[in-house]
Design a protein around this motif. Structure first.
Motif, short mmCIF file in Angstrom:
data_model
loop_
_atom_site.label_atom_id
_atom_site.label_comp_id
_atom_site.label_asym_id
_atom_site.label_seq_id
_atom_site.Cartn_x
_atom_site.Cartn_y
_atom_site.Cartn_z
N VAL A 94 0.86 -1.18 0.00
CA VAL A 94 0.00 0.00 0.00
C VAL A 94 0.89 1.23 0.00
CG1 VAL A 94 -1.99 -1.06 1.15
CG2 VAL A 94 -0.28 0.08 2.52
N LEU A 95 0.48 2.22 -0.77
CA LEU A 95 1.16 3.52 -0.76
C LEU A 95 0.19 4.57 -0.24
CD1 LEU A 95 3.10 3.71 -4.15
CD2 LEU A 95 4.02 3.30 -1.87
N GLY A 101 2.37 6.45 -8.71
CA GLY A 101 2.82 6.91 -10.01
C GLY A 101 4.31 7.19 -10.12
N HIS A 102 5.09 6.81 -9.12
CA HIS A 102 6.54 7.04 -9.14
C HIS A 102 7.33 5.73 -9.19
CE1 HIS A 102 5.92 11.29 -8.24
NE2 HIS A 102 5.05 10.90 -7.33
N GLY A 103 6.63 4.61 -9.25
CA GLY A 103 7.30 3.30 -9.26
C GLY A 103 7.69 2.79 -7.89
N TYR A 104 7.27 3.49 -6.83
CA TYR A 104 7.68 3.07 -5.48
C TYR A 104 7.11 1.70 -5.11
CZ TYR A 104 8.99 8.00 -4.70
OH TYR A 104 9.55 9.25 -4.77
N ALA A 105 5.85 1.45 -5.42
CA ALA A 105 5.24 0.15 -5.06
C ALA A 105 5.96 -0.99 -5.76
CB ALA A 105 3.75 0.14 -5.39
N THR A 106 6.25 -0.81 -7.03
CA THR A 106 6.94 -1.86 -7.79
C THR A 106 8.34 -2.09 -7.23
OG1 THR A 106 5.68 -1.25 -9.76
CG2 THR A 106 7.65 -2.59 -10.11
N GLU A 107 9.04 -1.02 -6.92
CA GLU A 107 10.41 -1.13 -6.39
C GLU A 107 10.42 -1.80 -5.02
OE1 GLU A 107 14.04 1.99 -5.39
OE2 GLU A 107 12.56 2.54 -6.91
N ALA A 108 9.53 -1.38 -4.14
CA ALA A 108 9.47 -1.96 -2.79
C ALA A 108 9.01 -3.41 -2.84
CB ALA A 108 8.54 -1.14 -1.90
N ALA A 109 7.96 -3.68 -3.61
CA ALA A 109 7.44 -5.05 -3.69
C ALA A 109 8.45 -5.98 -4.35
CB ALA A 109 6.11 -5.07 -4.43
N GLY A 110 9.18 -5.49 -5.33
CA GLY A 110 10.23 -6.31 -5.96
C GLY A 110 11.32 -6.69 -4.97
N ALA A 111 11.71 -5.73 -4.12
CA ALA A 111 12.73 -6.02 -3.10
C ALA A 111 12.21 -7.03 -2.08
CB ALA A 111 13.15 -4.73 -2.39
N ALA A 112 10.95 -6.88 -1.66
CA ALA A 112 10.37 -7.82 -0.70
C ALA A 112 10.23 -9.21 -1.32
CB ALA A 112 9.01 -7.31 -0.22
N ARG A 113 9.78 -9.27 -2.57
CA ARG A 113 9.67 -10.55 -3.28
C ARG A 113 11.03 -11.24 -3.35
NH1 ARG A 113 9.40 -9.58 -9.25
NH2 ARG A 113 11.57 -9.14 -8.67
N ILE A 129 -5.61 -9.60 -5.07
CA ILE A 129 -5.93 -8.24 -5.50
C ILE A 129 -7.40 -8.15 -5.88
CG2 ILE A 129 -5.37 -6.39 -7.12
CD1 ILE A 129 -2.62 -7.71 -7.51
N SER A 130 -8.04 -7.12 -5.39
CA SER A 130 -9.42 -6.83 -5.77
C SER A 130 -9.46 -6.51 -7.27
CB SER A 130 -9.94 -5.63 -4.97
OG SER A 130 -11.12 -5.14 -5.53
N PRO A 131 -10.45 -7.01 -8.00
CA PRO A 131 -10.53 -6.71 -9.43
C PRO A 131 -10.67 -5.21 -9.72
CG PRO A 131 -12.32 -8.20 -8.77
CD PRO A 131 -11.51 -7.91 -7.56
N ASP A 132 -11.14 -4.43 -8.74
CA ASP A 132 -11.27 -2.99 -8.91
C ASP A 132 -9.94 -2.25 -8.72
OD1 ASP A 132 -13.98 -3.41 -9.20
OD2 ASP A 132 -14.42 -2.98 -7.09
N ASN A 133 -8.94 -2.93 -8.21
CA ASN A 133 -7.67 -2.28 -7.89
C ASN A 133 -6.72 -2.39 -9.09
OD1 ASN A 133 -5.37 -1.24 -6.72
ND2 ASN A 133 -5.59 -2.39 -4.82
N VAL A 134 -7.03 -1.62 -10.13
CA VAL A 134 -6.27 -1.70 -11.38
C VAL A 134 -4.82 -1.27 -11.17
CG1 VAL A 134 -8.26 -1.53 -12.89
CG2 VAL A 134 -7.11 0.55 -12.16
N THR A 135 -4.57 -0.37 -10.23
CA THR A 135 -3.21 0.07 -9.95
C THR A 135 -2.37 -1.09 -9.42
OG1 THR A 135 -4.02 2.29 -9.50
CG2 THR A 135 -1.81 1.76 -8.73
N SER A 136 -2.91 -1.85 -8.47
CA SER A 136 -2.16 -2.98 -7.92
C SER A 136 -2.03 -4.11 -8.94
CB SER A 136 -2.80 -3.50 -6.65
OG SER A 136 -2.44 -2.66 -5.56
N ILE A 137 -3.02 -4.29 -9.79
CA ILE A 137 -2.89 -5.29 -10.86
C ILE A 137 -1.71 -4.91 -11.76
CG2 ILE A 137 -3.99 -6.19 -12.96
CD1 ILE A 137 -6.68 -6.04 -11.36
N SER A 138 -1.59 -3.61 -12.08
CA SER A 138 -0.47 -3.15 -12.90
C SER A 138 0.87 -3.37 -12.22
CB SER A 138 -0.63 -1.66 -13.24
OG SER A 138 -1.76 -1.46 -14.04
N VAL A 139 0.92 -3.13 -10.90
CA VAL A 139 2.16 -3.38 -10.15
C VAL A 139 2.52 -4.86 -10.23
CG1 VAL A 139 3.23 -3.41 -7.85
CG2 VAL A 139 1.94 -1.40 -8.61
N ALA A 140 1.55 -5.74 -9.97
CA ALA A 140 1.81 -7.18 -10.02
C ALA A 140 2.33 -7.59 -11.40
CB ALA A 140 0.54 -7.95 -9.68
#
Length: 167
Positions: A94-95, A101-113, A129-140
């Motif tokens: 969660v951000l 929009g800065h790539g923080y979620a992808t960067e942090a989640a990649g490190a945790a993964r 992921i909730s189907p309504d959470n298009v931002t998190s789907i994009s991160v995944a």
């Protein structure tokens, strides 16, 4: 056990502190939290927060507070979690408002993964992921996760994205 400190190019993943709770609770009180179990009262958010931290002692994994390394600003959370009602170990993020929009979620989640695959005994990791959470789907998807149509989810509404070891 407490969360180990992980560094990326721009972020520090570190153990949560009590100072993280107020912005965490504000996020979970907002409409943005509808796709991750909210909105929650402050009391409910406290239980979520404590659960996220306690999983380190119980399981050897849990949540990290995510901060921007250059200025120490708290951005949100990334977690490896497996409460008893989750079929599999999950990677979640969660951000806080204003940091999308800065790539923080992808960067942090990649490190945790990557930490999970290098340090935990079972190389299985999903994101619910909730189907309504298009931002998190994009991160995944940016992380290389693929939709798993046959995996069990904690809720009939959740989509399951399966992570693979980074190439």
């Amino acid at each position: 056990m407490i969360a180990p400190i992980l560094q990326t190019d721009r972020l520090t993943l570190r153990p949560h502190t009590s100072d993280d709770f107020a912005p965490y609770a504000a996020f979970f009180a907002s409409k943005r939290a509808t796709t991750v179990g909210g909105p929650l009262s402050a009391k409910q958010a406290w239980f979520f927060f404590c659960n996220d931290i306690a999983q380190w002692s119980l399981h050897g994994f849990g949540a990290w507070g995510v901060e921007r390394t250059e200025d120490g600003v708290f951005l949100g959370q990334v977690a490896i979690q497996h409460p008893p009602f989750f079929p599999e170990r999950e990677l979640g993020w969660v951000l806080l408002d204003g940091f999308e929009g800065h790539g923080y979620a992808t960067e942090a989640a990649g490190a945790a993964r990557d930490w999970a695959f290098a340090n935990l005994d079972e190389a299985r990791l999903v994101s619910y992921i909730s189907p309504d959470n298009v931002t998190s789907i994009s991160v995944a998807e940016r992380l290389g996760a693929e939709r798993d149509l046959i995996a069990e989810a904690p809720s009939d509404e959740d989509l399951v994205y399966r992570h693979r070891v980074a190439a």
